[in-house]
Scaffold this motif. Structure first.
Motif, PDB file in Angstrom:
ATOM      1  N   TYR A  84       4.218   0.579   3.533  1.00 33.24           N
ATOM      2  CA  TYR A  84       3.164  -0.042   4.170  1.00 33.24           C
ATOM      3  C   TYR A  84       3.057  -1.516   3.284  1.00 33.24           C
ATOM      4  CZ  TYR A  84       0.900   4.096   5.955  1.00 33.24           C
ATOM      5  OH  TYR A  84       1.033   5.325   6.708  1.00 33.24           O
ATOM      6  N   PHE A  85       3.669  -2.452   4.109  1.00 35.88           N
ATOM      7  CA  PHE A  85       3.816  -3.818   3.228  1.00 35.88           C
ATOM      8  C   PHE A  85       3.092  -4.692   4.461  1.00 35.88           C
ATOM      9  CE2 PHE A  85       7.521  -2.297   0.995  1.00 35.88           C
ATOM     10  CZ  PHE A  85       7.160  -2.392  -0.342  1.00 35.88           C
ATOM     11  N   TYR A  86       2.165  -5.444   3.940  1.00 42.23           N
ATOM     12  CA  TYR A  86       1.362  -6.393   4.892  1.00 42.23           C
ATOM     13  C   TYR A  86       1.253  -7.788   4.476  1.00 42.23           C
ATOM     14  CZ  TYR A  86      -0.632  -2.184   7.281  1.00 42.23           C
ATOM     15  OH  TYR A  86      -0.783  -1.011   8.077  1.00 42.23           O
ATOM     16  N   LYS A  87       1.143  -8.403   5.447  1.00 39.96           N
ATOM     17  CA  LYS A  87       0.821 -10.059   5.223  1.00 39.96           C
ATOM     18  C   LYS A  87      -0.502 -10.515   5.864  1.00 39.96           C
ATOM     19  CE  LYS A  87       2.751 -14.632   5.508  1.00 39.96           C
ATOM     20  NZ  LYS A  87       3.904 -15.369   6.271  1.00 39.96           N
ATOM     21  N   GLN A 139      -0.978  -8.097   8.884  1.00 37.62           N
ATOM     22  CA  GLN A 139       0.354  -7.845   9.809  1.00 37.62           C
ATOM     23  C   GLN A 139       1.086  -6.865   9.216  1.00 37.62           C
ATOM     24  OE1 GLN A 139       1.360 -12.094  10.063  1.00 37.62           O
ATOM     25  NE2 GLN A 139       0.308 -12.438  11.968  1.00 37.62           N
ATOM     26  N   LEU A 140       1.520  -5.908   9.756  1.00 40.52           N
ATOM     27  CA  LEU A 140       2.306  -4.914   9.100  1.00 40.52           C
ATOM     28  C   LEU A 140       3.769  -5.706   9.024  1.00 40.52           C
ATOM     29  CD1 LEU A 140       3.024  -2.154   7.837  1.00 40.52           C
ATOM     30  CD2 LEU A 140       3.400  -1.289  10.288  1.00 40.52           C
ATOM     31  N   ILE A 141       4.569  -5.647   8.061  1.00 41.81           N
ATOM     32  CA  ILE A 141       5.580  -6.241   7.743  1.00 41.81           C
ATOM     33  C   ILE A 141       6.826  -5.241   7.391  1.00 41.81           C
ATOM     34  CG2 ILE A 141       4.919  -8.669   7.888  1.00 41.81           C
ATOM     35  CD1 ILE A 141       5.295  -8.610   4.972  1.00 41.81           C
ATOM     36  N   SER A 142       6.871  -3.994   7.627  1.00 45.83           N
ATOM     37  CA  SER A 142       7.622  -3.120   7.000  1.00 45.83           C
ATOM     38  C   SER A 142       8.663  -2.950   7.619  1.00 45.83           C
ATOM     39  CB  SER A 142       6.961  -1.694   6.632  1.00 45.83           C
ATOM     40  OG  SER A 142       5.656  -1.943   5.941  1.00 45.83           O
ATOM     41  N   SER A 143       8.641  -3.099   9.060  1.00 46.13           N
ATOM     42  CA  SER A 143       9.681  -2.971  10.152  1.00 46.13           C
ATOM     43  C   SER A 143      10.876  -1.870   9.944  1.00 46.13           C
ATOM     44  CB  SER A 143      10.355  -4.131  10.483  1.00 46.13           C
ATOM     45  OG  SER A 143      11.071  -4.805   9.676  1.00 46.13           O
ATOM     46  N   ASN A 144      12.031  -2.198   9.554  1.00 45.87           N
ATOM     47  CA  ASN A 144      13.055  -1.346   9.461  1.00 45.87           C
ATOM     48  C   ASN A 144      13.415  -0.798   8.080  1.00 45.87           C
ATOM     49  OD1 ASN A 144      13.948  -4.002   8.509  1.00 45.87           O
ATOM     50  ND2 ASN A 144      15.830  -3.159   8.948  1.00 45.87           N
ATOM     51  N   LEU A 145      12.394  -0.671   7.196  1.00 47.89           N
ATOM     52  CA  LEU A 145      12.484  -0.042   5.854  1.00 47.89           C
ATOM     53  C   LEU A 145      12.562   1.263   5.833  1.00 47.89           C
ATOM     54  CD1 LEU A 145      10.036  -2.297   3.721  1.00 47.89           C
ATOM     55  CD2 LEU A 145      12.637  -2.288   3.307  1.00 47.89           C
ATOM     56  N   PRO A 146      13.230   1.977   5.262  1.00 49.79           N
ATOM     57  CA  PRO A 146      13.384   3.534   5.068  1.00 49.79           C
ATOM     58  C   PRO A 146      12.039   4.231   4.600  1.00 49.79           C
ATOM     59  CG  PRO A 146      14.800   2.815   3.168  1.00 49.79           C
ATOM     60  CD  PRO A 146      14.236   1.638   4.018  1.00 49.79           C
ATOM     61  N   GLU A 147      11.867   5.370   4.989  1.00 47.63           N
ATOM     62  CA  GLU A 147      10.693   6.168   4.300  1.00 47.63           C
ATOM     63  C   GLU A 147      10.654   5.996   3.040  1.00 47.63           C
ATOM     64  OE1 GLU A 147       8.069   7.898   6.393  1.00 47.63           O
ATOM     65  OE2 GLU A 147       8.585   6.543   7.865  1.00 47.63           O
ATOM     66  N   SER A 148       9.616   5.421   2.304  1.00 49.05           N
ATOM     67  CA  SER A 148       9.809   5.474   0.989  1.00 49.05           C
ATOM     68  C   SER A 148       8.416   4.780   0.427  1.00 49.05           C
ATOM     69  CB  SER A 148      10.789   4.590   0.191  1.00 49.05           C
ATOM     70  OG  SER A 148      10.815   4.961  -1.040  1.00 49.05           O
ATOM     71  N   PRO A 149       7.546   5.258  -0.499  1.00 48.20           N
ATOM     72  CA  PRO A 149       6.344   4.617  -0.889  1.00 48.20           C
ATOM     73  C   PRO A 149       6.702   3.107  -1.159  1.00 48.20           C
ATOM     74  CG  PRO A 149       6.534   6.688  -1.464  1.00 48.20           C
ATOM     75  CD  PRO A 149       7.806   6.532  -1.247  1.00 48.20           C
ATOM     76  N   ALA A 150       5.986   2.240  -0.699  1.00 53.21           N
ATOM     77  CA  ALA A 150       5.757   0.692  -1.187  1.00 53.21           C
ATOM     78  C   ALA A 150       5.219   0.483  -2.455  1.00 53.21           C
ATOM     79  CB  ALA A 150       4.983   0.148  -0.159  1.00 53.21           C
ATOM     80  N   ASN A 151       5.907  -0.235  -3.423  1.00 50.64           N
ATOM     81  CA  ASN A 151       5.460  -0.425  -4.643  1.00 50.64           C
ATOM     82  C   ASN A 151       4.923  -1.826  -4.932  1.00 50.64           C
ATOM     83  OD1 ASN A 151       5.728   2.231  -5.360  1.00 50.64           O
ATOM     84  ND2 ASN A 151       7.804   1.817  -5.689  1.00 50.64           N
ATOM     85  N   VAL A 152       5.828  -2.700  -4.473  1.00 47.88           N
ATOM     86  CA  VAL A 152       5.542  -4.204  -4.743  1.00 47.88           C
ATOM     87  C   VAL A 152       6.318  -5.057  -3.838  1.00 47.88           C
ATOM     88  CG1 VAL A 152       7.701  -4.226  -6.130  1.00 47.88           C
ATOM     89  CG2 VAL A 152       5.818  -5.777  -6.650  1.00 47.88           C
ATOM     90  N   ILE A 153       5.797  -6.403  -3.637  1.00 49.05           N
ATOM     91  CA  ILE A 153       6.146  -7.379  -2.660  1.00 49.05           C
ATOM     92  C   ILE A 153       6.033  -8.814  -3.191  1.00 49.05           C
ATOM     93  CG2 ILE A 153       4.121  -7.462  -1.197  1.00 49.05           C
ATOM     94  CD1 ILE A 153       5.987  -7.884   1.221  1.00 49.05           C
ATOM     95  N   VAL A 154       7.116  -9.569  -3.268  1.00 48.38           N
ATOM     96  CA  VAL A 154       6.937 -11.008  -3.750  1.00 48.38           C
ATOM     97  C   VAL A 154       7.712 -11.884  -2.530  1.00 48.38           C
ATOM     98  CG1 VAL A 154       6.971 -10.619  -6.156  1.00 48.38           C
ATOM     99  CG2 VAL A 154       9.251 -10.906  -5.056  1.00 48.38           C
ATOM    100  N   LEU A 190       0.877  -1.162  -0.085  1.00 47.76           N
ATOM    101  CA  LEU A 190      -0.094   0.042  -0.009  1.00 47.76           C
ATOM    102  C   LEU A 190       0.774   1.090   0.045  1.00 47.76           C
ATOM    103  CD1 LEU A 190      -2.614  -1.026   2.812  1.00 47.76           C
ATOM    104  CD2 LEU A 190      -2.831  -1.417   0.345  1.00 47.76           C
ATOM    105  N   ASN A 191       0.483   2.221  -0.521  1.00 45.24           N
ATOM    106  CA  ASN A 191       1.081   3.651  -0.500  1.00 45.24           C
ATOM    107  C   ASN A 191       0.310   4.756  -0.307  1.00 45.24           C
ATOM    108  OD1 ASN A 191       0.655   4.754  -3.197  1.00 45.24           O
ATOM    109  ND2 ASN A 191       1.999   3.145  -4.033  1.00 45.24           N
ATOM    110  N   ASP A 192       0.727   5.696   0.260  1.00 47.28           N
ATOM    111  CA  ASP A 192       0.044   7.085   0.398  1.00 47.28           C
ATOM    112  C   ASP A 192       0.569   8.217  -0.055  1.00 47.28           C
ATOM    113  OD1 ASP A 192      -2.242   8.361   1.467  1.00 47.28           O
ATOM    114  OD2 ASP A 192      -1.279   8.503   3.392  1.00 47.28           O
TER     115      ASP A 192
END
Length: 176
Positions: free
Chosen positions: A77-80, A90-105, A66-68
């Motif tokens: 915003y990465f979720y599982k 469950q939010l799984i973005s933990s220690n990622l730097p501030e930057s919009p989320a685009n894709v997860i695999v 998700l991004n805003d």
């Protein structure tokens, strides 16, 4: 808004998931005959950028990016989806730097290994999203990664960027 912005099917017949530009997520388990909203505890009004359903043995895992950026919010915003049948995210973005989320695999051979793309590059988690490390390698600095694909036979990570081309990480075994 409420326009469909992401769609994913599953290796399990009949399962299809769609997301909208207002952050809502819908699931069908019968080829679209009926739909259930599974938005539950997701943040409101975030753009669903990408949905990923895993393949392989057992029930598929379901992930969201998700991004805003429309509100100048650069939190990733990465979720599982929990697999306890309660449809809790469950939010799984933990220690990622501030930057919009685009894709997860998810890695096809190891469900604990995840890859994500943000506007600042590509990242990998070896612990199901608890912690992330940058694996940008020879990517240009601060490149926006908009799509990721793991070739099922060759196990190569294909990285699609915004305006900088396509890159291929030839050997994912090095990262395990």
């Amino acid at each position: 808004h409420q326009a469909i912005t992401a769609i994913a099917d599953s290796d399990v017949p009949g399962i299809l998931v769609v997301g909208t530009d207002d952050g809502r997520v819908w699931l069908t388990m019968n080829d679209g005959k009926s739909w259930s909203e599974i938005t539950n505890n997701l943040p409101k009004n975030k753009h669903v950028a990408k949905i990923f359903t895993s393949a392989g043995q057992g029930a598929p895992n379901l992930y969201l990016a998700l991004n805003d950026r429309r509100q100048d919010n650069h939190k990733p915003y990465f979720y599982k989806l929990s697999n306890d049948g309660k449809f809790q995210w469950q939010l799984i973005s933990s220690n990622l730097p501030e930057s919009p989320a685009n894709v997860i695999v998810e890695h096809p051979d190891n469900r604990n290994i995840l890859f994500c793309g943000t506007d600042m590059g590509v990242y990998m988690s070896k612990d199901d999203g608890k912690t992330w490390i940058a694996i940008n390698g020879n990517l240009p600095a601060s490149v926006s990664v908009n799509d990721l694909f793991i070739h099922p036979r060759d196990k190569k990570l294909v990285i699609g960027t915004y305006g900088r081309g396509v890159y291929v990480l030839d050997d994912l075994n090095v990262l395990k």
